[in-house]
Each structure stands twice: as structure tokens, then as C-alpha cells.
Enzyme design. Structure first.
Site, PDB file in Angstrom:
ATOM      1  N   ARG A 360       0.813  -1.211   0.000  1.00  0.00           N
ATOM      2  CA  ARG A 360       0.000   0.000   0.000  1.00  0.00           C
ATOM      3  C   ARG A 360       0.852   1.268   0.000  1.00  0.00           C
ATOM      4  O   ARG A 360       0.390   2.329  -0.414  1.00  0.00           O
ATOM      5  CB  ARG A 360      -0.930   0.007   1.221  1.00  0.00           C
ATOM      6  N   ASP A 361       2.074   1.168   0.488  1.00  0.00           N
ATOM      7  CA  ASP A 361       2.966   2.329   0.547  1.00  0.00           C
ATOM      8  C   ASP A 361       3.739   2.439  -0.762  1.00  0.00           C
ATOM      9  O   ASP A 361       4.628   1.625  -1.045  1.00  0.00           O
ATOM     10  CB  ASP A 361       3.926   2.164   1.717  1.00  0.00           C
ATOM     11  N   MET A 362       3.397   3.421  -1.572  1.00  0.00           N
ATOM     12  CA  MET A 362       4.060   3.575  -2.881  1.00  0.00           C
ATOM     13  C   MET A 362       5.097   4.695  -2.871  1.00  0.00           C
ATOM     14  O   MET A 362       5.515   5.178  -3.932  1.00  0.00           O
ATOM     15  CB  MET A 362       2.998   3.875  -3.962  1.00  0.00           C
TER      16      MET A 362
END
Length: 453
Positions: A360-362
Site C-alpha cells: 500500500r505504501d508507494m
């Protein structure tokens, strides 16, 4: 196998296959790579070990941040063409439940298998869960890079996961001699299995950078080609080395002897994966090793789905380049640069989703240098994080033609983008879930290999 155990396995296989049928019916005829395994995991926890204990050559686990699916596919092909029957999770579903789902398609109704060995790709975290159930005969550890920051956090934590896999291995651990964490004495200390290694030649060290080197830090690994190792280090000199690389032409050194090879598979990262697969195949074959035959197979291996896979669309080639982290994106950009120099301009699309399977962390997109795309620009940017990606490209001075978050509409725009009349190749840099969605759409437009069997 006792009668009672056989009856238990029959019931488990029936239940799992029923779950698979239901899952595929609900998904419109595809999928079913996880739910059947989850059902088996909950109802018959011993099924995994009971099935894999039948294999005379045991289990080989392939894990690491980048290259698991491609390397597993290559290793399977290397062993199968040497006459071994291999169990594997070819869909790339690399959690324990994904392995169980794959086994359900390979065993008989009574849970029996006539395979010789299993080669299983496992996610770093789930590899630990797996080795707590089944101790592998071999472990191939590829690399440790920052990946899925929301899941793994600090990179040293990922290394501790792989160390647990190595500690559970009974036969041989094949590690990356150029990865400072996987070749470190602290990592290898206390491992009971024999340790072997693969690596790259000195001339390629600036191509295949470690995670630390990508961020400007020094390399912690000794050169794999030199006489490093020895009595003072636990990591031995690399037995299999990618000595040189020029496009598809390479020289691979095995046990000190050089062998020229012409790869079919595109991409510098895939060619290093091929060397890793060869290193483990050499260990598995042991006294039955026929190196010329292995090298012949290695020259023919192709890309796994979505990992440099080339499709024919509208009379043009479209290449899918999976990108999951800064290191992987960098290698894909290097491959694209090489392709442009060899075959001319390409029409480029970038597709970025941020689902759970993508991470989810881009924020890692800001650690990638996209300046190599300035000359040709990016025709289309798509996916859930399309606008974030377009902004990132703008900061590197890369012109973007269109931003279209919907993947299907974006694919149509790519097909009509400038370069169509000139027959430019098309390239899509894509995150994992975007790749699956695009492949499903492409299956309606052209021939796409089905892997969800």
C-alpha cells in the site's frame, strides 16, 4: 501410507478441489489459486508435509525480494529437461495456501505423487511459515531489497526472515554472493546446510547494485569473482558467475570454466535470475550433472507471465515489465534502454495500483530515477495511483501524454498512441495487480498464456 491416512488425503483432495471449482465459478472461470489452499490449511494442516515427504529429492524453496517467479520457472525447466518430474506453484501464488492449491492440481485423488522434487516460490514471510511445517532440502536466496514497506518495514527484518529459511534447510543453501546481507558472516553463522553461491563478474557490479549501493552507500559484499571466501569468511567464492553480458550474449563461469551463451529471455535482471537458477540446478543434479545440457536449456528459457512477457497485439509487440520496488523498476528501465538502442523507439505506459498485493505504501516511486524516459516520454499513465505516478514523472522532466486511471481504457489509448503508424513496440511498466488486470483484458484481444490452471 496407511489406509486411514489415505482416506484422510482423499477427503482433503476432494474438499480442496470442490473449493477450487466453486472459486472459479464465482470468478467467471479463472482464479482459485488461494481459497482451496486456505480450506486445506484449515481442515487438514498435516496435508502439506504428508504430501511433500513423498518426494525422493525433497523440496527446494526459492525466496528473496526480486525474481522469485522467473527463477522458479527457469529452475523447473532446467530440472524437467533433465528428466525429473517437478511439483511447483507455477501461478506465482507464493503464500503457503498458494502452494497447497498448486499441490491439489498435481496429486492423485488419494494424495499420492510420483514427482521427484518440488521447486516452490515463497514470499519471504510465508517462507518462514512454510519451513516451520516442511524443512526444505535446498534454499535459493536471491536478494534483499526494500519492498512492500507496509509489510516488511526495515530491510534488515527481511534478511532475518530469509535467515530462518536458511537455518531450516537440511541440504544446501545457494546464496547471492553480491548481496551484502545474504553473504554476511552474521547471516550464514549457524547454518547447518552446506553453503554455495552465485554472483556477477567485476565488470557487472555497477549494473547489479545492492540495496545499499542504490542509495549511495558502500557495498558490504566482497567480490564474488575473486578468491573471496576462504577460511576467514563463511560465504564461499561464487560457484556460478555471470561474468560478462552484452545484450543477449553472455559468458557464464561455472567452477572456474567460462561458457559463452546466447539468451532468449530479455532483460538484464532475468539473465541474472537465470544464473541463480543454474546455480541451484547444479546442486540438485549433483553427480548427474550434465552442464552442456543445462546451458542449452538455459539459453532457451522464457519469461514468466508479466515478467518481461512479450505479446503480439495489433501486429506489434507489447512487453509487460513487472515493477514492485526501486531496484526492480531500475532494472526494468535499464532493459528498456537496451531495447530502444537495439530495436528503436517504444510507446510506453506505466500502470500503478496500490492494492495489498502491490504494497500500500508507494513512496518508493520517489527513489526511482526516471530520467531515461525523457527522450521518448510516457504515452499513458494508469492505475489507482495514476496521478501520483504522473506527478513523479513530471519531477524528472518526463512528458506524459494522457492520465487515465481506468486500466482498460488506458490500454485502448496505448494502442492508438503516437508511434502506432510507425509500428513502435509497446512497453508497459506495471505493478502486480495492474498486471493481472491488464493480462485479463489482453486475453480478450490476443493470445495470452493461461497460468491459472
Amino acid at each position: 501410507m496407511s489406509l486411514l491416512t489415505s482416506l484422510r488425503s482423499t477427503a482433503t483432495v476432494a474438499l480442496g478441489r470442490t473449493a477450487r471449482t466453486v472459486a472459479r465459478l464465482r470468478a467467471g472461470g479463472t482464479g482459485g489459486t488461494a481459497l482451496p489452499g486456505l480450506v486445506v490449511e484449515r481442515t487438514d494442516p498435516a496435508f502439506l508435509r504428508r504430501t511433500l515427504d513423498q518426494l525422493p529429492l525433497g523440496v527446494v524453496v526459492v525466496s528473496g525480494t526480486n525474481g522469485k517467479t522467473t527463477t522458479t520457472k527457469m529452475l523447473v525447466q532446467l530440472l524437467e529437461e533433465r528428466g525429473l518430474k517437478v511439483l511447483t506453484n507455477r501461478t506465482g501464488s507464493n503464500f503457503v495456501r498458494g502452494v497447497l492449491s498448486s499441490l491439489l492440481t498435481e496429486v492423485s485423488w488419494s494424495g499420492r505423487t510420483d514427482a521427484h522434487v518440488a521447486v516452490l516460490e515463497l514470499d519471504e514471510a510465508h517462507a518462514v511459515r512454510f519451513v516451520n511445517k516442511v524443512r526444505p532440502r535446498g534454499a535459493l536466496l536471491l536478494n534483499v531489497m526494500r519492498d512492500q514497506l507496509d509489510r516488511f518495514g526495515e530491510i534488515d527484518y527481511t534478511a532475518t526472515l530469509l535467515r530462518q529459511v536458511a537455518q531450516a534447510t537440511t541440504g544446501v543453501v545457494v546464496t547471492n554472493a553480491d548481496d551484502p546481507r545474504l553473504s554476511d558472516d552474521d547471516f550464514l553463522q549457524g547454518i547447518e546446510a552446506r553453503v554455495s553461491a552465485f554472483g556477477v563478474g567485476e565488470g557487472l557490479r555497477d549494473v547489479f547494485l545492492s540495496d545499499d549501493e542504490l542509495r549511495g552507500g558502500p557495498s558490504g559484499a566482497a567480490p564474488s569473482t575473486a578468491s573471496h571466501g576462504g577460511p576467514e569468511r563463511l560465504c564461499p567464492p561464487a560457484r556460478v558467475i555471470l561474468k560478462s553480458l552484452d545484450g543477449q550474449q553472455a559468458v557464464i563461469r561455472v567452477d572456474g570454466e567460462d561458457h559463452p551463451i546466447t539468451f532468449t529471455i530479455p532483460g538484464v535482471h532475468n539473465q541474472l535470475n537465470a544464473v541463480a537458477a543454474l546455480a541451484m540446478a547444479v546442486e540438485v543434479m549433483g553427480r548427474r550433472l550434465d552442464l552442456p545440457s543445462l546451458l542449452g536449456t538455459l539459453s532457451r528459457v522464457g519469461a514468466a507471465f508479466g515478467r518481461g512477457e512479450v505479446l503480439d497485439l495489433d501486429g506489434r509487440q507489447l512487453e509487460l515489465s513487472l515493477v514492485k520496488n526501486p531496484a526492480g523498476f531500475r532494472m526494468s528501465l535499464l532493459t528498456a534502454e537496451q531495447a530502444v538502442r537495439t530495436r528503436g523507439p517504444e510507446t510506453v505506459m506505466v500502470a500503478i495500483n496500490d492494492e495489498h498485493a502491490d504494497g500500500r505504501d508507494m513512496s518508493w516511486l520517489w527513489d526511482v530515477d526516471f530520467s531515461s524516459l525523457r527522450d521518448g516520454g510516457v504515452a499513458v499513465v494508469t492505475g489507482v495511483r495514476a496521478w501520483d505516478m504522473a506527478l513523479r514523472l513530471r519531477y524528472d522532466g518526463v512528458e506524459v501524454g494522457t492520465v487515465e486511471p481506468d486500466l482498460s481504457r488506458a490500454l485502448d489509448l496505448l494502442r492508438r498512441a503516437p508511434g502506432q503508424d510507425e509500428g513502435y513496440r509497446m512497453r508497459v511498466f506495471t505493478s502486480y495487480t495492474a498486471m493481472l488486470a491488464l493480462r485479463a483484458r489482453l486475453a480478450e484481444l490476443t493470445d495470452v498464456e493461461e497460468v491459472m490452471k
